[in-house]
Design an enzyme around this catalytic site. Structure first.
Site, PDB file in Angstrom:
ATOM      1  N   LYS A   1       1.298  -0.796  -0.212  1.00  0.00           N
ATOM      2  CA  LYS A   1       0.551  -0.127   0.045  1.00  0.00           C
ATOM      3  C   LYS A   1       0.593   1.467  -0.265  1.00  0.00           C
ATOM      4  O   LYS A   1       0.927   2.153  -0.438  1.00  0.00           O
ATOM      5  CB  LYS A   1      -1.133  -0.055   1.226  1.00  0.00           C
ATOM      6  CG  LYS A   1      -2.156  -0.870   1.050  1.00  0.00           C
ATOM      7  CD  LYS A   1      -2.718  -0.714   2.013  1.00  0.00           C
ATOM      8  CE  LYS A   1      -4.492  -1.566   1.754  1.00  0.00           C
ATOM      9  NZ  LYS A   1      -5.505  -1.568   3.235  1.00  0.00           N
TER      10      LYS A   1
ATOM     11  N   LYS B   1      -4.333  -8.878  -8.110  1.00  0.00           N
ATOM     12  CA  LYS B   1      -5.849  -9.124  -7.698  1.00  0.00           C
ATOM     13  C   LYS B   1      -6.583  -8.000  -7.708  1.00  0.00           C
ATOM     14  O   LYS B   1      -6.388  -7.013  -8.367  1.00  0.00           O
ATOM     15  CB  LYS B   1      -5.507  -9.032  -5.769  1.00  0.00           C
ATOM     16  CG  LYS B   1      -5.407  -8.086  -5.402  1.00  0.00           C
ATOM     17  CD  LYS B   1      -6.243  -7.996  -3.948  1.00  0.00           C
ATOM     18  CE  LYS B   1      -5.011  -6.843  -2.978  1.00  0.00           C
ATOM     19  NZ  LYS B   1      -5.432  -7.068  -1.954  1.00  0.00           N
TER      20      LYS B   1
ATOM     21  N   LYS C   1     -10.074  -2.981  -4.491  1.00  0.00           N
ATOM     22  CA  LYS C   1     -11.097  -1.401  -5.264  1.00  0.00           C
ATOM     23  C   LYS C   1      -9.430  -0.247  -5.742  1.00  0.00           C
ATOM     24  O   LYS C   1     -10.488   0.849  -6.277  1.00  0.00           O
ATOM     25  CB  LYS C   1     -11.491  -0.831  -3.983  1.00  0.00           C
ATOM     26  CG  LYS C   1     -12.394  -1.850  -3.335  1.00  0.00           C
ATOM     27  CD  LYS C   1     -12.712  -1.127  -1.795  1.00  0.00           C
ATOM     28  CE  LYS C   1     -13.364  -2.229  -0.461  1.00  0.00           C
ATOM     29  NZ  LYS C   1     -13.609  -2.115   0.506  1.00  0.00           N
TER      30      LYS C   1
END
Ligand code: AMP
Ligand code: TRP
Length: 345
Positions: A122, A206, A209
């Site tokens: 992230k 993957k 969002k």
């Protein structure tokens, strides 16, 4: 109200899971989490949380957060979670989560958190600009779970490492405070074809969002045309569908689409291949997959829209859920504080 005889004794079987209100839900969330939530509520006591404390580890506009929280709750209900069976609530309505997270911040080791791959993914090269909350995010997740002594946690594969950390925290707490078996060693429920749904544009990433391309994912609220379009344009290789599952190795796009079909239909990939082997993807498989997606997702999105039209009713259900959750959490937190040596109640 009747209290169980020993509210802090080990629980027989209790499920906890959560989803962040940080954006629209997609097919990965549906197959990796929601479908399992629905199945488990018939087997065990279940708590399903909308983890808004986790969501704010990345910036959330306060103008949107409440609506996003209601939307996740609406998605739970629309997918089939029954609030009369499962306890559904917002994390921030149960302050015990944050309190236990603090205690666990003092149990977990920096070295453990330094190994968390999701934090690294992230933040990339900009770790120093991430919130401190994002770093301790998995500790709060452990607190969510252990606050209820949950024994089982249905999640997608990306949460495996966080569940391992939860076990490490439980074991270290039990050991350091000489409280054997106080917190359970929680089991992750990950297996199944829906555990890792990949991007429709890049089968090495993957479905997420946060992917900037909307073409990469099927959103729960996509209409039939959008779904059909995304599947038509989903990346595949030029080969036809193979005869056997082994032949899907090295063909990540093909494998992903087969996995989605199998998960939605509740079949094995082999059974799906038996019907489509030898044909090109565009011929019959992609149209059938689009139809199946529409058949499964459109009732969910219609029900979400219906529920979202009455936000006060969602708030009422969440408030009732929070009350039930607090009744389970409070005695476990009180006992934890006693074990730690705090004098306050
Ligand atoms: P999040 O949206 O990150 O709060 O994730 C909510 C749930 O969906 C978690 O249990 C995740 O593991 C699961 N999940 C998220 N993305 C995927 C995916 N691509 N495939 C399968 N499960 C997923
Ligand atoms: N970290 C999870 C995710 O992003 C969300 C989450 C927070 C969670 N607390 C949890 C999942 C407790 C399971 C159990 O998907």
């Amino acid at each position: 109200m009747t209290e169980p005889s020993s509210p802090t004794a080990p629980t027989a079987a209790r499920v906890f899971s959560g989803v962040q209100p940080s954006g629209a839900l997609h097919l990965g969330n549906y197959l990796g989490a929601l479908v399992k939530f629905v199945a488990l509520q018939h087997e065990m006591e279940c708590l399903y949380c909308v983890v808004d404390l986790h969501a704010i580890t990345a910036w959330q506009d306060p103008k949107n957060l409440a609506a996003q929280t209601r939307e996740i709750a609406a998605a739970y209900f629309a997918a089939g979670v029954d609030p009369a069976k499962a306890i559904v609530f917002a994390q921030s309505a149960v302050p015990e989560h944050a309190e236990l997270a603090w205690i666990f911040n003092c149990v977990a080791r920096l070295g453990w958190l330094d190994r968390m791959t999701q934090f690294k993914e992230k933040t990339g090269k900009h770790k120093e600009r991430a919130s401190v909350g994002l770093y301790t995010y998995p500790v709060l997740q452990a607190a969510d779970i252990l606050l209820y002594k949950a024994t089982h946690v249905p999640v997608g594969e990306d949460q495996k490492q966080h569940l391992e950390l939860t076990r490490d925290i439980a074991a270290k707490f039990n050991h350091d405070f000489d409280a054997p078996g106080f917190f359970p060693l929680t089991e992750a429920l990950i297996e199944g074809p829906g555990a890792r749904i990949m991007s429709l544009r890049d089968a090495t990433a993957k479905m997420s969002k946060s992917d900037p391309s909307d073409q990469s994912r099927i959103n729960l609220t996509d209409d039939a045309d959008t779904i059909a379009n995304k599947i038509r344009r989903a990346k595949t290789d030029p080969l036809p569908l193979p005869d056997t599952v082994e032949e899907l190795k090295g063909r990540p796009e093909a494998d992903n689409l087969l996995g989605i079909y199998a998960a939605l239909a509740g079949e094995t990939k082999a059974a799906v291949l038996a019907r489509f082997a030898g044909q090109g993807f565009g011929q019959a498989f992609k149209p059938a997959l689009a139809d199946l997606l529409v058949e499964r997702l459109s009732p969910v999105s219609a029900e979400m829209r219906r529920l979202m039209a009455d936000p006060a009713e969602i708030d009422r259900i969440l408030a009732a859920g929070a009350e039930r959750a607090r009744a389970l959490a409070a005695p476990i937190l009180a006992e934890t504080k006693r074990i730690v040596g705090f004098t306050g109640g």
